[in-house]
Write a protein that holds these residues in place. Sequence first.
Motif, PDB file in Angstrom:
ATOM      1  N   SER A  67       0.808  -1.228   0.000  1.00  0.00           N
ATOM      2  CA  SER A  67       0.000   0.000   0.000  1.00  0.00           C
ATOM      3  C   SER A  67       0.838   1.274   0.000  1.00  0.00           C
ATOM      4  O   SER A  67       0.508   2.242  -0.688  1.00  0.00           O
ATOM      5  CB  SER A  67      -0.960   0.003   1.194  1.00  0.00           C
ATOM      6  OG  SER A  67      -1.860  -1.076   1.081  1.00  0.00           O
ATOM      7  N   LEU A  68       1.917   1.269   0.759  1.00  0.00           N
ATOM      8  CA  LEU A  68       2.768   2.463   0.798  1.00  0.00           C
ATOM      9  C   LEU A  68       3.392   2.729  -0.571  1.00  0.00           C
ATOM     10  O   LEU A  68       3.538   3.883  -0.983  1.00  0.00           O
ATOM     11  CB  LEU A  68       3.856   2.305   1.863  1.00  0.00           C
ATOM     12  CG  LEU A  68       4.740   3.516   2.111  1.00  0.00           C
ATOM     13  CD1 LEU A  68       3.914   4.726   2.527  1.00  0.00           C
ATOM     14  CD2 LEU A  68       5.781   3.194   3.164  1.00  0.00           C
ATOM     15  N   MET A  69       3.714   1.666  -1.294  1.00  0.00           N
ATOM     16  CA  MET A  69       4.264   1.835  -2.645  1.00  0.00           C
ATOM     17  C   MET A  69       3.246   2.537  -3.541  1.00  0.00           C
ATOM     18  O   MET A  69       3.585   3.481  -4.252  1.00  0.00           O
ATOM     19  CB  MET A  69       4.625   0.482  -3.253  1.00  0.00           C
ATOM     20  CG  MET A  69       5.059   0.567  -4.697  1.00  0.00           C
ATOM     21  SD  MET A  69       5.180  -1.023  -5.516  1.00  0.00           S
ATOM     22  CE  MET A  69       3.489  -1.570  -5.529  1.00  0.00           C
ATOM     23  N   TRP A  70       1.985   2.081  -3.515  1.00  0.00           N
ATOM     24  CA  TRP A  70       0.957   2.682  -4.376  1.00  0.00           C
ATOM     25  C   TRP A  70       0.737   4.142  -4.006  1.00  0.00           C
ATOM     26  O   TRP A  70       0.607   5.000  -4.879  1.00  0.00           O
ATOM     27  CB  TRP A  70      -0.355   1.906  -4.280  1.00  0.00           C
ATOM     28  CG  TRP A  70      -0.222   0.527  -4.821  1.00  0.00           C
ATOM     29  CD1 TRP A  70      -0.443  -0.639  -4.148  1.00  0.00           C
ATOM     30  CD2 TRP A  70       0.188   0.159  -6.135  1.00  0.00           C
ATOM     31  NE1 TRP A  70      -0.190  -1.701  -4.970  1.00  0.00           N
ATOM     32  CE2 TRP A  70       0.199  -1.243  -6.197  1.00  0.00           C
ATOM     33  CE3 TRP A  70       0.563   0.865  -7.270  1.00  0.00           C
ATOM     34  CZ2 TRP A  70       0.546  -1.950  -7.340  1.00  0.00           C
ATOM     35  CZ3 TRP A  70       0.917   0.169  -8.412  1.00  0.00           C
ATOM     36  CH2 TRP A  70       0.906  -1.220  -8.445  1.00  0.00           C
ATOM     37  N   ASP A  71       0.704   4.438  -2.724  1.00  0.00           N
ATOM     38  CA  ASP A  71       0.535   5.821  -2.286  1.00  0.00           C
ATOM     39  C   ASP A  71       1.701   6.684  -2.765  1.00  0.00           C
ATOM     40  O   ASP A  71       1.506   7.803  -3.228  1.00  0.00           O
ATOM     41  CB  ASP A  71       0.420   5.862  -0.760  1.00  0.00           C
ATOM     42  CG  ASP A  71       0.059   7.234  -0.241  1.00  0.00           C
ATOM     43  OD1 ASP A  71      -0.939   7.817  -0.720  1.00  0.00           O
ATOM     44  OD2 ASP A  71       0.775   7.729   0.662  1.00  0.00           O
ATOM     45  N   SER A  72       2.906   6.150  -2.709  1.00  0.00           N
ATOM     46  CA  SER A  72       4.097   6.897  -3.133  1.00  0.00           C
ATOM     47  C   SER A  72       4.149   7.081  -4.644  1.00  0.00           C
ATOM     48  O   SER A  72       4.576   8.128  -5.129  1.00  0.00           O
ATOM     49  CB  SER A  72       5.363   6.176  -2.662  1.00  0.00           C
ATOM     50  OG  SER A  72       5.391   6.122  -1.260  1.00  0.00           O
TER      51      SER A  72
END
Length: 169
Positions: free
Chosen positions: A113-118
Amino acid sequence: MRSKNQSPVNTKIIILGLFFLLLLSVIAWSSSSSFIAENDDLSDSAAAAACPSLPSTPTTCTKTPPSLANALVHYVTTSVTPQQTLKEISVSSRVLEKKSPCNFLIFGLGHDSLMWDSLNHGGRTVFLEEDKRWIEQIREKLPTLESYHVTYETRVNQADELIESGMGR
């Protein structure tokens, strides 16, 4: 009869080899310097793409966006295996490359999820998740992610029926 000493010949070959290495490195260095100088206008557009909210001068964009910095630290320090393959991730990544910053809705909160947000830096990324406890676990580690609890009234085994219904059959 005195034997010839091979040492001076070997020394000459070594010195000649070092000279050619030095010459090659000077040529490579000068080529890369001229390439950078010729493509300064490309670096301006790259800086504008990396920092869309800032003026397009490269000197104004010198820091890594906080979302990207957090993602890098997170993924470098975790041993969790990704939930998707590179091929699967690449599909959404290519869309974000063209469309971000954008509104990006993701069904399911995961280790990625953090990857997609970034990857959607400057946009709004929203995660919908069915498991309240999982949301709480992720929020403890990654409080900046925007996630909401949802309850789905349908199940995967109903997918074919729902698709047919949605297509008006």
